[in-house]
Design an enzyme around this catalytic site. Structure first.
Site, PDB file in Angstrom:
ATOM      1  CE  LYS A   9      -3.726  -2.464   2.405  1.00  0.00           C
ATOM      2  NZ  LYS A   9      -4.702  -2.433   3.541  1.00  0.00           N
ATOM      3  NE  ARG A  85      -6.061 -12.591   4.794  1.00  0.00           N
ATOM      4  CZ  ARG A  85      -6.816 -11.487   4.924  1.00  0.00           C
ATOM      5  NH1 ARG A  85      -6.645 -10.459   4.092  1.00  0.00           N
ATOM      6  NH2 ARG A  85      -7.704 -11.387   5.876  1.00  0.00           N
ATOM      7  CG  HIS A 115      -4.844  -6.426  -0.484  1.00  0.00           C
ATOM      8  ND1 HIS A 115      -6.037  -6.680   0.144  1.00  0.00           N
ATOM      9  CD2 HIS A 115      -4.829  -7.223  -1.579  1.00  0.00           C
ATOM     10  CE1 HIS A 115      -6.712  -7.582  -0.565  1.00  0.00           C
ATOM     11  NE2 HIS A 115      -5.997  -7.925  -1.616  1.00  0.00           N
TER      12      HIS A 115
HETATM   13  P1  GTP Z   1      -6.720  -6.001   3.115  1.00  0.00           P
HETATM   14  O1  GTP Z   1      -5.637  -7.012   2.856  1.00  0.00           O
HETATM   15  O2  GTP Z   1      -6.305  -4.585   2.889  1.00  0.00           O
HETATM   16  O3  GTP Z   1      -7.995  -6.366   2.395  1.00  0.00           O
HETATM   17  O4  GTP Z   1      -6.974  -6.108   4.685  1.00  0.00           O
HETATM   18  P2  GTP Z   1      -7.699  -7.274   5.478  1.00  0.00           P
HETATM   19  O5  GTP Z   1      -8.191  -8.322   4.526  1.00  0.00           O
HETATM   20  O6  GTP Z   1      -6.799  -7.692   6.573  1.00  0.00           O
HETATM   21  O7  GTP Z   1      -8.937  -6.508   6.103  1.00  0.00           O
HETATM   22  P3  GTP Z   1     -10.361  -6.162   5.450  1.00  0.00           P
HETATM   23  O8  GTP Z   1     -10.458  -6.696   4.059  1.00  0.00           O
HETATM   24  O9  GTP Z   1     -11.408  -6.545   6.418  1.00  0.00           O
HETATM   25  O10 GTP Z   1     -10.299  -4.569   5.400  1.00  0.00           O
HETATM   26  C1  GTP Z   1      -9.701  -3.902   4.296  1.00  0.00           C
HETATM   27  C2  GTP Z   1      -8.941  -2.717   4.817  1.00  0.00           C
HETATM   28  O11 GTP Z   1      -9.853  -1.781   5.359  1.00  0.00           O
HETATM   29  C3  GTP Z   1      -7.971  -3.021   5.964  1.00  0.00           C
HETATM   30  O12 GTP Z   1      -6.700  -3.402   5.511  1.00  0.00           O
HETATM   31  C4  GTP Z   1      -7.920  -1.716   6.720  1.00  0.00           C
HETATM   32  O13 GTP Z   1      -6.968  -0.831   6.137  1.00  0.00           O
HETATM   33  C5  GTP Z   1      -9.291  -1.146   6.482  1.00  0.00           C
HETATM   34  N1  GTP Z   1     -10.130  -1.418   7.645  1.00  0.00           N
HETATM   35  C6  GTP Z   1     -10.702  -2.594   7.994  1.00  0.00           C
HETATM   36  N2  GTP Z   1     -11.393  -2.464   9.134  1.00  0.00           N
HETATM   37  C7  GTP Z   1     -11.236  -1.171   9.508  1.00  0.00           C
HETATM   38  C8  GTP Z   1     -11.713  -0.400  10.610  1.00  0.00           C
HETATM   39  O14 GTP Z   1     -12.415  -0.901  11.484  1.00  0.00           O
HETATM   40  N3  GTP Z   1     -11.348   0.912  10.634  1.00  0.00           N
HETATM   41  C9  GTP Z   1     -10.571   1.470   9.669  1.00  0.00           C
HETATM   42  N4  GTP Z   1     -10.254   2.766   9.754  1.00  0.00           N
HETATM   43  N5  GTP Z   1     -10.107   0.778   8.634  1.00  0.00           N
HETATM   44  C10 GTP Z   1     -10.445  -0.511   8.553  1.00  0.00           C
HETATM   45 MG    MG Z   2      -9.314  -7.887   2.817  1.00  0.00          MG
END
Ligand code: GTP
Ligand code: MG
Length: 150
Positions: A9, A85, A115
């Site tokens: 990112k 992951r 990500h």
């Molecule tokens: P990605 O690999 O980026 O998809 O992350 P992830 O799979 O671990 O998490 P998810 O897909 O649930 O969320 C996508 C992204 O949204 C995260 O990487 C965070 O940057 C953001 N995000 C998720 N939950 C929150 C939250 O509760 N608050 C905020 N500010 N950002 C969030």
């Molecule tokens: Mg995700």
């Protein structure tokens, strides 16, 4: 062989973590088959994170991911989707174990450096969304028999 989509990112790029992050997956034994530095359009960001479109953090997430260059990658290897992951760590870096990328290099959930696709279905969807087929380079590393018991 299984493939996943990973993206460093804008915070990871700005903080000079590109080499460190790529090295982590290389050292694990996975194979890089796609790589590009790019600015992300709003359209791509919204498609990529469409599952979160109704969440309160969606606008901030799209603004962040479009705010600077991103390194988009496809990695290949046995179990790479789930294992990437694990190497990345929990979404909220405060909950991510030391030794994971987010555990070692991030503090805030909205600045979690990388990500990774969360399922086989999303890996396929994201690879097709971010890469054209001809941008992917299948190859067999010379060390394969030292990583895999054939
Ligand atoms: P990605 O690999 O980026 O998809 O992350 P992830 O799979 O671990 O998490 P998810 O897909 O649930 O969320 C996508 C992204 O949204 C995260 O990487 C965070 O940057 C953001 N995000 C998720 N939950 C929150 C939250 O509760 N608050 C905020 N500010 N950002 C969030
Ligand atoms: Mg995700």
């Amino acid at each position: 062989m299984e493939r996943t989509f990973l993206a460093i990112k804008p915070d990871g790029v700005q903080r000079g973590l590109v080499g460190t992050i790529i090295q982590r997956f290389e050292q694990k034994g996975y194979t890089l088959v796609g790589l590009k530095l790019m600015r992300v359009s709003r359209e791509l960001a919204e498609q990529h994170y469409s599952e979160h479109k109704d969440k309160p953090f969606f606008a901030g997430l799209v603004n962040f991911i479009t705010s600077g260059p991103v390194v988009a990658m496809v990695w290949e290897g046995r179990g790479v989707i789930a294992n990437a992951r694990k190497l990345i760590g929990a979404t909220n870096p405060l909950n991510a174990e030391p030794g994971t990328l987010r555990g070692d290099f991030a503090v805030d959930v909205g600045r979690n450096v990388i990500h990774g696709s969360d399922s086989p279905e999303n890996a396929e969807r994201e690879i097709n969304l971010w890469f054209q087929t001809q941008e992917l380079v299948p190859w067999e590393p010379a060390f394969t028999s030292w990583v895999y018991e054939m």
